[in-house]
Design a protein around this motif. Structure first.
Motif, PDB file in Angstrom:
ATOM      1  N   ARG A  65       0.831  -1.198   0.000  1.00  0.00           N
ATOM      2  CA  ARG A  65       0.000   0.000   0.000  1.00  0.00           C
ATOM      3  C   ARG A  65       0.869   1.252   0.000  1.00  0.00           C
ATOM      4  O   ARG A  65       0.540   2.243  -0.656  1.00  0.00           O
ATOM      5  CB  ARG A  65      -0.908  -0.032   1.237  1.00  0.00           C
ATOM      6  CG  ARG A  65      -1.749   1.205   1.451  1.00  0.00           C
ATOM      7  CD  ARG A  65      -2.478   1.123   2.781  1.00  0.00           C
ATOM      8  NE  ARG A  65      -3.117   2.382   3.134  1.00  0.00           N
ATOM      9  CZ  ARG A  65      -4.345   2.722   2.782  1.00  0.00           C
ATOM     10  NH1 ARG A  65      -5.083   1.877   2.078  1.00  0.00           N
ATOM     11  NH2 ARG A  65      -4.858   3.885   3.143  1.00  0.00           N
ATOM     12  N   TRP A  66       1.987   1.214   0.709  1.00  0.00           N
ATOM     13  CA  TRP A  66       2.891   2.367   0.778  1.00  0.00           C
ATOM     14  C   TRP A  66       3.447   2.723  -0.600  1.00  0.00           C
ATOM     15  O   TRP A  66       3.462   3.895  -0.998  1.00  0.00           O
ATOM     16  CB  TRP A  66       4.017   2.030   1.759  1.00  0.00           C
ATOM     17  CG  TRP A  66       5.189   2.948   1.715  1.00  0.00           C
ATOM     18  CD1 TRP A  66       5.273   4.197   2.248  1.00  0.00           C
ATOM     19  CD2 TRP A  66       6.461   2.679   1.107  1.00  0.00           C
ATOM     20  NE1 TRP A  66       6.517   4.729   2.021  1.00  0.00           N
ATOM     21  CE2 TRP A  66       7.263   3.819   1.321  1.00  0.00           C
ATOM     22  CE3 TRP A  66       6.987   1.594   0.427  1.00  0.00           C
ATOM     23  CZ2 TRP A  66       8.572   3.893   0.862  1.00  0.00           C
ATOM     24  CZ3 TRP A  66       8.294   1.668  -0.041  1.00  0.00           C
ATOM     25  CH2 TRP A  66       9.063   2.798   0.176  1.00  0.00           C
ATOM     26  N   GLN A  90       0.773   4.187  -2.979  1.00  0.00           N
ATOM     27  CA  GLN A  90       0.470   5.591  -2.707  1.00  0.00           C
ATOM     28  C   GLN A  90       1.501   6.518  -3.350  1.00  0.00           C
ATOM     29  O   GLN A  90       1.153   7.598  -3.835  1.00  0.00           O
ATOM     30  CB  GLN A  90       0.414   5.832  -1.197  1.00  0.00           C
ATOM     31  CG  GLN A  90      -0.790   5.208  -0.527  1.00  0.00           C
ATOM     32  CD  GLN A  90      -0.844   5.521   0.952  1.00  0.00           C
ATOM     33  OE1 GLN A  90      -1.244   6.603   1.366  1.00  0.00           O
ATOM     34  NE2 GLN A  90      -0.432   4.561   1.773  1.00  0.00           N
ATOM     35  N   TYR A  91       2.758   6.091  -3.349  1.00  0.00           N
ATOM     36  CA  TYR A  91       3.762   6.958  -3.979  1.00  0.00           C
ATOM     37  C   TYR A  91       3.551   7.041  -5.486  1.00  0.00           C
ATOM     38  O   TYR A  91       3.698   8.105  -6.090  1.00  0.00           O
ATOM     39  CB  TYR A  91       5.166   6.436  -3.675  1.00  0.00           C
ATOM     40  CG  TYR A  91       6.241   7.330  -4.242  1.00  0.00           C
ATOM     41  CD1 TYR A  91       6.576   8.524  -3.618  1.00  0.00           C
ATOM     42  CD2 TYR A  91       6.894   6.988  -5.427  1.00  0.00           C
ATOM     43  CE1 TYR A  91       7.538   9.353  -4.157  1.00  0.00           C
ATOM     44  CE2 TYR A  91       7.865   7.813  -5.957  1.00  0.00           C
ATOM     45  CZ  TYR A  91       8.182   8.993  -5.319  1.00  0.00           C
ATOM     46  OH  TYR A  91       9.134   9.817  -5.843  1.00  0.00           O
ATOM     47  N   SER A 140       0.876   6.998  -6.959  1.00  0.00           N
ATOM     48  CA  SER A 140      -0.355   7.741  -7.220  1.00  0.00           C
ATOM     49  C   SER A 140      -0.168   9.252  -7.079  1.00  0.00           C
ATOM     50  O   SER A 140      -1.125   9.997  -7.317  1.00  0.00           O
ATOM     51  CB  SER A 140      -1.464   7.283  -6.264  1.00  0.00           C
ATOM     52  OG  SER A 140      -1.773   5.916  -6.470  1.00  0.00           O
ATOM     53  N   LEU A 153      -5.133   9.335  -4.591  1.00  0.00           N
ATOM     54  CA  LEU A 153      -4.585   9.808  -3.317  1.00  0.00           C
ATOM     55  C   LEU A 153      -5.696  10.115  -2.324  1.00  0.00           C
ATOM     56  O   LEU A 153      -5.584   9.815  -1.127  1.00  0.00           O
ATOM     57  CB  LEU A 153      -3.739  11.066  -3.545  1.00  0.00           C
ATOM     58  CG  LEU A 153      -2.337  10.876  -4.115  1.00  0.00           C
ATOM     59  CD1 LEU A 153      -1.612  12.219  -4.168  1.00  0.00           C
ATOM     60  CD2 LEU A 153      -1.540   9.899  -3.264  1.00  0.00           C
ATOM     61  N   TYR A 159      -7.024   6.742  -1.067  1.00  0.00           N
ATOM     62  CA  TYR A 159      -6.093   6.111  -0.134  1.00  0.00           C
ATOM     63  C   TYR A 159      -6.172   6.766   1.238  1.00  0.00           C
ATOM     64  O   TYR A 159      -6.023   6.091   2.260  1.00  0.00           O
ATOM     65  CB  TYR A 159      -4.665   6.212  -0.665  1.00  0.00           C
ATOM     66  CG  TYR A 159      -4.258   5.066  -1.560  1.00  0.00           C
ATOM     67  CD1 TYR A 159      -4.253   3.758  -1.087  1.00  0.00           C
ATOM     68  CD2 TYR A 159      -3.873   5.289  -2.881  1.00  0.00           C
ATOM     69  CE1 TYR A 159      -3.881   2.701  -1.900  1.00  0.00           C
ATOM     70  CE2 TYR A 159      -3.505   4.242  -3.697  1.00  0.00           C
ATOM     71  CZ  TYR A 159      -3.512   2.950  -3.202  1.00  0.00           C
ATOM     72  OH  TYR A 159      -3.153   1.910  -4.006  1.00  0.00           O
ATOM     73  N   ASP A 160      -6.403   8.061   1.248  1.00  0.00           N
ATOM     74  CA  ASP A 160      -6.509   8.761   2.536  1.00  0.00           C
ATOM     75  C   ASP A 160      -7.827   8.430   3.228  1.00  0.00           C
ATOM     76  O   ASP A 160      -7.886   8.349   4.466  1.00  0.00           O
ATOM     77  CB  ASP A 160      -6.392  10.265   2.296  1.00  0.00           C
ATOM     78  CG  ASP A 160      -6.409  11.052   3.587  1.00  0.00           C
ATOM     79  OD1 ASP A 160      -5.437  10.940   4.373  1.00  0.00           O
ATOM     80  OD2 ASP A 160      -7.393  11.773   3.836  1.00  0.00           O
ATOM     81  N   ASN A 198       0.933   5.392   6.780  1.00  0.00           N
ATOM     82  CA  ASN A 198       0.583   6.732   6.295  1.00  0.00           C
ATOM     83  C   ASN A 198       1.877   7.482   5.986  1.00  0.00           C
ATOM     84  O   ASN A 198       2.480   8.098   6.859  1.00  0.00           O
ATOM     85  CB  ASN A 198      -0.235   7.498   7.323  1.00  0.00           C
ATOM     86  CG  ASN A 198      -0.669   8.861   6.802  1.00  0.00           C
ATOM     87  OD1 ASN A 198      -0.594   9.127   5.613  1.00  0.00           O
ATOM     88  ND2 ASN A 198      -1.108   9.732   7.698  1.00  0.00           N
TER      89      ASN A 198
END
Length: 626
Positions: free
Chosen positions: A92-93, A96-97, A99, A224, A227-228, A296
């Motif tokens: 997941r980390w 996110q980058y 994205s 993003l 994901y948040d 996060n």
């Protein structure tokens, strides 16, 4: 700033990670030292209380409790729970980058698609790029604490130059209970349509490409935001956290060193400091801390994403690409390898060893093979070797049967009769006859079947063959009378065709060659042919070069003949199996053989003195020969 150590581990060497263990920023020591000290302090307090403040009876009860806790603490699946959780968080980390919206693709399309060196063209390009940067800023401000601290209000965004005051009024005038990061993207599309109407964007394909890149940019902003909003399920995080904390709370009692004088199994030593328990805490709790930091990455930890740096970089690069670099091209000139057919850039002394390495040609390039194994072998030798090995290896029996069933390019009849005698048994009851002749070098190629068709397994020549048929099936071919022995017929044995010297003539040598080949067959195959109740037509003789075509007699060297009732008459279709290249060769007319007394009539070989219509079995083409 994100801790980067990639250059320090570019080359693997002895103790390559040893220097990394001494780093403090972004290290596990910085993240875990407080929890580690708290755990060690609690363990020490319990150990001191057990040793100095409890009575003997209380010590015995505590010892039983410690053994009980140590026994059941191993039932908690620490590695299983933590492994899946950390794997999920790391994936997941990185997602996110990837994205995070980057303007590089969009600015390249915008710089090449929106034309105009004047003030209007420059204004359009800069405004469109500013709208895209504003959308990225609004979404990062919504998900990153570092960006929010930098731009806490919309006034800060306006003051930073990402938004004008008129745009702020429109932005705040659009009432929506949801995040409005998408509004600048809509402004972008409207302004791109205006530029298309003004002719700044030359065609619809360029406009389509520009809007596709914008949609990709906006899609990353949306990812993003999601994901948040959608985190790892809270129950999963709670289970992992409770598992780790409860395990080490139990270890505070279960891993205590007990009095060796009591003789408890596994408690023979008293080391005071639980070294392996502390290492286990360091590994498991540190694993949990890794997930805690990566779940996060938009915070302010040492290894979180540098979102403010990304905002500065993206805005500066995008504005330079669409404004200062628009239409700016260096002068073209010939490169230094213009006349070199094999250009190779130079190497420094530090990289000179690369030239000494041979170019990779493939994993089998250096493979060594003995010279005696490099020669091609004839297919006949390979078939013989396989037949011999098939007798020794039972597993090759099926393969040998399939190989023997394949048609031979030199002849059909010899091998087909031996392998398909059971199929030929049905042919003597057939009402119609197909007589086959062959112009190949071997006289044993003949195919017989019902109704002018070839029996399965007899006519499957791998080369192209041609079959000739009469134009009209109503034409009846004359029959020749061939002598049969009455005495042999009365005994129930198939009579043999007269093989007198009158049938040999100049073809005696060809008959002797044919007979020699037939005698060279296996004993079992010959016995099956003699005992079989079916006899076939002998193949036609090959004409000698010295003998004229009209004077070639018919000779039969095969021991069996095809029986037919004299009164049975049916349509005879003639088919010849021969290569297509021999279609135009003149086929000699075969005369009637001499007659004798007490002879029976037999099928004749048709004459070839009239035009035939040839059909290619394999190719399907129609040819006409004479």
């Amino acid at each position: 700033m994100t801790v980067t150590y990639t250059a320090r581990v570019a080359n693997a060497r002895f103790c390559g990670f040893s220097k990394l263990l001494l780093a403090w920023k972004g290290s596990i020591y910085k993240v875990l030292y407080k929890e580690f000290l708290a755990f060690f302090a609690m363990y020490t307090a319990i150990s001191i209380t057990y040793r100095f403040f409890l009575y003997d009876e209380q010590k015995r009860y505590f010892e039983k409790l410690a053994i009980y806790c140590n026994h059941y603490a191993s039932l908690i699946p620490m590695s299983f729970v933590l492994g899946f959780y950390v794997t999920l968080v790391v994936n997941r980390w990185w997602s996110q980058y990837t994205s995070i919206p980057l303007p590089d693709r969009l600015m390249c399309v915008l710089s090449g698609g929106l034309q105009g060196n004047d003030e209007r063209g420059r204004l359009l390009r800069r405004t469109l790029m500013r709208y895209a940067s504003l959308s990225a800023l609004l979404i990062l401000r919504s998900v990153s604490t570092a960006v929010f601290k930098r731009f806490p209000t919309i006034d800060h965004v306006v003051e930073a130059g990402f938004m004008t005051r008129d745009e702020r009024k429109k932005f705040e005038g659009l009432h929506s209970p949801y995040n409005k990061y998408w509004i600048p993207c809509v402004w972008f599309t409207n302004l791109a349509a205006v530029a298309r109407g003004e002719g700044r964007i030359k065609d619809d394909h360029t406009l389509k490409l520009l809007l596709e890149e914008l949609n990709g940019f906006r899609g990353k902003c949306s990812m993003l935001f999601h994901y948040d909003m959608i985190s790892v399920p809270l129950v999963y995080t709670q289970v992992v956290t409770l598992a780790v904390y409860s395990f080490f709370l139990v270890c505070l009692i279960g891993r205590q060193f007990l009095d060796p004088g009591q003789g408890y199994p596994g408690h023979d030593l008293d080391l005071y400091v639980p070294i392996f328990t502390l290492l286990q805490f360091f590994f498991y709790a540190g694993w949990l801390k890794v997930a805690e930091q990566l779940i996060n990455p938009f915070g302010e930890d040492d290894d979180d994403f540098e979102t403010n740096w990304l905002i500065d970089r993206n805005f500066q690069v995008s504005m330079m690409a669409v404004d200062e670099m628009y239409g700016d091209l260096p002068m073209m000139e010939r490169d230094r390898y213009w006349n070199d057919s094999n250009p190779r850039p130079p190497y420094t002394a530090a990289t000179l060893f690369v030239l000494r390495k041979p170019s990779f040609q493939g994993s089998t390039f250096d493979m060594a093979i003995p010279k005696e194994e490099m020669h091609f072998q004839p297919l006949e030798d390979i078939a013989e070797n396989m037949e011999e090995s098939g007798s020794r290896h039972p597993n090759m029996a099926l393969f040998n049967r399939l190989l023997n069933a394949a048609p031979s390019p030199t002849g059909f009849m010899g091998g087909a009769l031996r392998r398909t005698s059971a199929q030929l048994q049905r042919l003597r009851h057939s009402p119609s006859t197909d007589q086959c002749t062959s112009d190949d070098d071997d006289n044993d190629s003949c195919k017989i079947g019902k109704g002018g068709s070839l029996p399965s397994g007899l006519g499957q020549e791998t080369q192209s063959t041609a079959s000739s048929f009469r134009d009209e099936k109503s034409v009846r071919m004359p029959l020749l009378e061939i002598q049969f022995g009455v005495e042999q017929e009365s005994r129930g044995v198939h009579p043999v065709v007269n093989q007198g010297k009158q049938g040999r003539g100049r073809d005696g040598r060809a008959d002797e060659d044919f007979q020699t080949r037939e005698e060279g067959e296996k004993t079992e195959s010959l016995r099956e042919e003699i005992q079989a109740p079916v006899s076939l037509l002998p193949p036609p003789p090959q004409p000698s070069k010295e003998t004229p075509a009209s004077a070639i007699p018919i000779t039969f060297s095969h021991p069996s003949a095809f029986l037919y009732h004299p009164t049975a008459h049916s349509s005879l279709e003639h088919c010849s199996s021969q290569p297509i290249i021999n279609q135009n060769r003149a086929v000699p007319a075969i005369p009637k053989p001499p007659f004798g007394g007490n002879k029976m009539s037999f099928l004749t070989v048709p004459s070839y003195n009239e035009p035939q219509r040839f059909r290619s079995v394999s190719m399907g083409s129609d040819l006409t020969g004479s």
